[in-house]
Each structure stands twice: as C-alpha cells, then as structure tokens.
Design an enzyme around this catalytic site. Structure first.
Site, short mmCIF file in Angstrom:
data_model
loop_
_atom_site.label_atom_id
_atom_site.label_comp_id
_atom_site.label_asym_id
_atom_site.label_seq_id
_atom_site.Cartn_x
_atom_site.Cartn_y
_atom_site.Cartn_z
NE ARG A 1 4.36 17.87 47.64
CZ ARG A 1 3.29 16.82 46.98
NH1 ARG A 1 2.18 17.21 46.65
NH2 ARG A 1 3.75 15.70 46.76
NE ARG B 1 -0.70 20.71 42.64
CZ ARG B 1 -0.92 19.39 42.30
NH1 ARG B 1 -1.49 19.05 41.49
NH2 ARG B 1 -0.81 18.68 43.38
NE ARG C 1 4.31 21.91 37.42
CZ ARG C 1 4.53 21.65 36.25
NH1 ARG C 1 4.90 22.27 35.33
NH2 ARG C 1 4.03 20.32 35.87
CG ASP D 1 8.38 14.71 43.35
OD1 ASP D 1 7.30 15.25 43.87
OD2 ASP D 1 8.49 13.44 43.14
CE1 TYR E 1 3.77 7.69 43.68
CE2 TYR E 1 5.32 7.48 45.75
CZ TYR E 1 4.37 8.00 45.13
OH TYR E 1 3.22 8.57 45.98
O1 CP3 Z 1 7.46 22.26 49.43
C1 CP3 Z 1 7.70 21.16 49.55
O2 CP3 Z 1 7.41 20.13 50.27
C2 CP3 Z 1 8.95 20.83 48.72
C3 CP3 Z 1 8.73 20.02 47.52
C4 CP3 Z 1 8.19 18.80 47.50
C5 CP3 Z 1 7.39 18.34 46.31
N1 CP3 Z 1 7.28 16.83 46.49
C6 CP3 Z 1 6.94 18.90 45.34
C7 CP3 Z 1 5.83 18.62 44.29
C8 CP3 Z 1 8.30 17.72 48.18
C9 CP3 Z 1 9.32 17.63 49.50
C10 CP3 Z 1 7.98 16.39 47.71
C11 CP3 Z 1 7.79 15.14 48.13
C12 CP3 Z 1 6.94 13.96 47.64
N2 CP3 Z 1 6.87 13.89 46.33
C13 CP3 Z 1 6.43 12.96 48.38
C14 CP3 Z 1 6.71 12.87 49.87
C15 CP3 Z 1 5.69 13.61 50.52
C16 CP3 Z 1 4.30 13.23 50.59
O3 CP3 Z 1 3.64 14.22 49.72
O4 CP3 Z 1 3.83 12.31 50.73
C17 CP3 Z 1 5.61 11.98 47.47
C18 CP3 Z 1 4.94 10.93 47.83
C19 CP3 Z 1 5.78 12.49 46.04
C20 CP3 Z 1 5.54 12.01 44.73
C21 CP3 Z 1 4.43 12.97 44.20
N3 CP3 Z 1 5.05 14.07 43.47
C22 CP3 Z 1 3.11 12.92 44.13
C23 CP3 Z 1 2.29 11.79 44.45
C24 CP3 Z 1 2.69 14.28 43.46
C25 CP3 Z 1 1.37 14.64 43.29
C26 CP3 Z 1 0.84 14.40 41.77
C27 CP3 Z 1 -0.27 15.47 41.68
O5 CP3 Z 1 -0.34 16.05 40.38
O6 CP3 Z 1 -0.97 15.83 42.86
C28 CP3 Z 1 3.92 15.00 43.06
C29 CP3 Z 1 4.08 16.21 42.59
C30 CP3 Z 1 4.47 17.31 43.40
N4 CP3 Z 1 5.65 17.39 43.79
C31 CP3 Z 1 3.99 18.67 43.09
C32 CP3 Z 1 4.76 19.48 43.92
C33 CP3 Z 1 4.37 21.09 44.57
C34 CP3 Z 1 2.80 19.10 42.45
C35 CP3 Z 1 2.68 19.02 40.98
C36 CP3 Z 1 2.85 20.13 40.36
O7 CP3 Z 1 3.03 21.26 40.56
O8 CP3 Z 1 2.62 20.17 38.87
#
Ligand code: CP3
Length: 343
Positions: free
Chosen positions: A23, A27, A36, A73, A149
């Site tokens: 990540r 954010r 975003r 994602d 999921y």
């Molecule tokens: O920088 C990086 O790591 C690359 C991008 C990346 C994202 N998600 C962007 C993202 C990667 C590698 C992921 C993987 C991901 N997504 C996982 C596996 C890694 C982990 O964190 O365990 C999982 C479980 C997800 C599913 C997911 N996507 C969740 C649970 C969420 C969070 C929801 C929230 O609002 O907090 C996301 C959203 C997400 N994916 C964000 C980002 C930067 C944040 C949402 C946003 O910016 O609006």
C-alpha cells in the site's frame, strides 16, 4: 542496469537491502487523495490506466523505493469473472454474494481479459515510465482470500460464510477455487507479458485455517498458479504472502514453489532466517502501526529487522499495508534508514 530488487528475489542479494511497501500508493499521500478524488468509483479508478500509473509512480518519486507495485485491487478478478463489485465509502468492498450453483454458473472466463484489459494497459505504461533500475511488481489476490470476498459479499471478521461453504459444499467450493486458479494464473501471465518483472500473490486471510484445509484451500491453489505461471514465464519470480499463517509458513514455502515469501508482522525473525531464508528470499516485516508512531523506536526496529535477516536474501517491507493515518515524513525516515544500511 541492475535491478537490485529483482536480483535479490532470485537469490542474489547485493550490499544494500532493496525495499518497497505494501500500500505504498494510498490514502496516506495527499497527491494520491487528489487523483483519487477525480474518480467517483474505486473500480473505475483501477480501470483508468493514466491515473493508476500516476499513483503507482507517486511514492517512487517521493521515496525512491526499489520496487513499484501496480495500482489495482485484488477484487478486479471477481469483477472480470462477472460478479458485481463496488466500494462503499467508509464501508469497503461490496459484492453480490456467490453461495450456490445458480449464482456461480453466471461467472466465467468469457470476457475476462476484455474487462480487465485496462490493468494490463497500466502495466505497459509503467514499464515505459519507470527508471530502469526499478522493479515493476504485478499482483493478484490468492484464491482463498478472493473467495472470502466473493462468498461473504464484503470484508468479514472471521470469513464464516466462506469456511462454512468450504466444509458444507466442497464440490461447489472446489469449482470456485478452480475457476480462480485459472483466472489468477491467466491474469498474472498477462501482467508479466505487459511488463511486470515479478508478481506477488496476496493471501491476506490465511490465518487460523486448520492444517488439511490450509493444504486444500491455500497451498494447493497457490502451487497450481505458480506452476502455470512458471510454465509460461520460467524466469519471473513469484512472491507468496500467506498472512498470519504462523507455523504453516514453512509448509507453504516448501510446497508452493514460490521464490520469495512476505512475512507478516508476527513472524519471529530468527525463525525465518533459520527455516525460510535458506530456500527463499524473505520480505518484511515492520509493523505498519509503528510507522504511524515513527521516531527512534521505528528506526531501531527497522535496523533490528535488517540485521537479523542480513545473511540471506531479504527485501525490506511492512508486515501488512500502510494505514491511511501514516505520516508521510515517517515513511521518508524509514526509507532513509533502509537505504543507509549495508549488509
Ligand atoms: O500500493 C499498493 O499496495 C498497490 C495497490 C493495492 C491496493 N489494494 C489498492 C487499494 C493492492 C496490492 C491491494 C491489495 C488488496 N486489496 C488486498 C490484499 C492486501 C491486503 O491489504 O491485505 C485486499 C484484501 C484488498 C481488498 C480491499 N481493497 C480492501 C479490504 C480495501 C479497503 C477498503 C477501505 O476503504 O479501506 C480496498 C481498497 C483499496 N485498495 C484502497 C487502496 C489504495 C483504499 C481505497 C481508496 O483509496 O478509496
């Protein structure tokens, strides 16, 4: 030019320990929040190659990491298979749950690559834009984590519905796993063909799975993906991340054939150096919440990790992703600490 991270992944570490952070695009960075905000839907953002490539590059510009991870994602895969996926602000991911044959029969590979094509386009753009010494990382979720999921229809505390379906309807559950193995292997191969130097498979919910199910739900699907990707791309390193798998990390590494393994925050490092590092590169594992606190305790812990893992291949990373409240200046201090260390 040398790609230090890529070489370390293949078991040839250099004097300096390469680093990237899960990540790292996200954010906690104001420039991420700005891009975003220009797209309402998170999935649409993932499918906007220009924006996705831009936010992938933002942390590299600030901190000069050795690796850039594709911005997308893990839920792109169920979306590509035809399941409805959307993100609700303040709630997180939402999907129409798949728990029976009728809903499952609507999903499939037809149209998959067309739907996710913008992600391949993002990779291709990054390949051109990234400096030569940087390693471009592609990724996908592991079948078990993505299935949680797909079955729950959202994030969940203990993935009860997914476990119950795995125990109660093993035929449907294994058909779902098989479809995800096929889609994930294809998806990773296409990322590699578009320019990814290495790929990571995120199994974020590998905690507390009983041994036989750990083999069937986690090791076997991952082993099959590794074998399919390797058949087409024998030289591309694959990183596994069975997060919170505890003592089962060792079996995961021995049986899946991954080149590297990402360590969650709780993995003891002397144990990892002794049991894992002789056969694979390890990656990790500073606590993301310690990076929120920052300061001397963070620097000392980073140096402890670097020291303990210095006799084998190691990529410095977090034990899990950055949280949104991480102060960007702490990431700077952490990056400088890793860059200054010599093995
Ligand atoms: O920088 C990086 O790591 C690359 C991008 C990346 C994202 N998600 C962007 C993202 C990667 C590698 C992921 C993987 C991901 N997504 C996982 C596996 C890694 C982990 O964190 O365990 C999982 C479980 C997800 C599913 C997911 N996507 C969740 C649970 C969420 C969070 C929801 C929230 O609002 O907090 C996301 C959203 C997400 N994916 C964000 C980002 C930067 C944040 C949402 C946003 O910016 O609006």
């Amino acid at each position: 030019m040398r790609k230090l991270l890529l070489e370390t992944l293949t078991g040839n570490p250099g004097e300096r320990v390469p680093f990237w952070f899960m990540r790292q695009a996200g954010r906690y960075l104001p420039e991420y929040r700005e891009v975003r905000a220009s797209t309402k839907s998170f999935m649409e953002f993932c499918y906007s190659p220009e924006k996705a490539a831009e936010v992938t590059l933002q942390p590299i510009r600030r901190y000069d990491m050795d690796g850039a991870i594709l911005f997308a994602d893990i839920l792109v895969v169920p979306d590509g298979l035809g399941q409805d996926v959307w993100f609700e602000a303040g709630v997180g991911p939402k999907l129409t749950p798949v728990r029976d044959n009728a809903t499952f029969s609507k999903l499939g590979m037809a149209g998959f690559h067309d739907k996710v094509a913008p992600v391949y386009e993002t990779v291709a753009r990054l390949k051109k834009a990234l400096p030569e010494d940087k390693t471009l990382l592609g990724f996908a979720g592991a079948p078990w984590t993505v299935l949680t999921y797909m079955i729950e229809g959202s994030g969940s505390k203990d993935h009860g519905a997914a476990r119950q379906l795995g125990y109660g309807n093993p035929e449907l559950f294994s058909r779902m796993l098989e479809l995800l193995v096929e889609a994930t292997a294809e998806y990773l191969c296409r990322q590699i063909e578009a320019g990814a130097d290495a790929v990571q498979i995120f199994d974020s919910w590998a905690a507390a799975i009983p041994e036989p199910m750990f083999d069937a739900w986690i090791i076997e699907p991952t082993r099959e993906i590794v074998s399919r990707v390797r058949a087409r791309h024998p030289d591309t390193p694959i990183i596994g991340f069975p997060r919170l798998a505890g003592a089962q990390y060792e079996r995961f590494v021995a049986k899946t054939g991954v080149n590297a393994v990402s360590l969650d925050t709780g993995v003891p490092l002397d144990w990892a150096a002794d049991k894992l590092q002789p056969s694979v590169c390890v990656q990790g594992n500073i606590d993301p919440h310690l990076v929120v606190a920052g300061g001397k305790p963070m620097v000392e812990e980073a140096n402890r990790i670097l020291e303990t893992l210095k006799s084998g291949p190691h990529i410095f990373n977090l034990g899990h992703g950055f949280v949104p409240e991480t102060p960007p200046e702490n990431v700077k201090l952490l990056s400088e600490t890793v860059q200054a260390f010599r093995r």
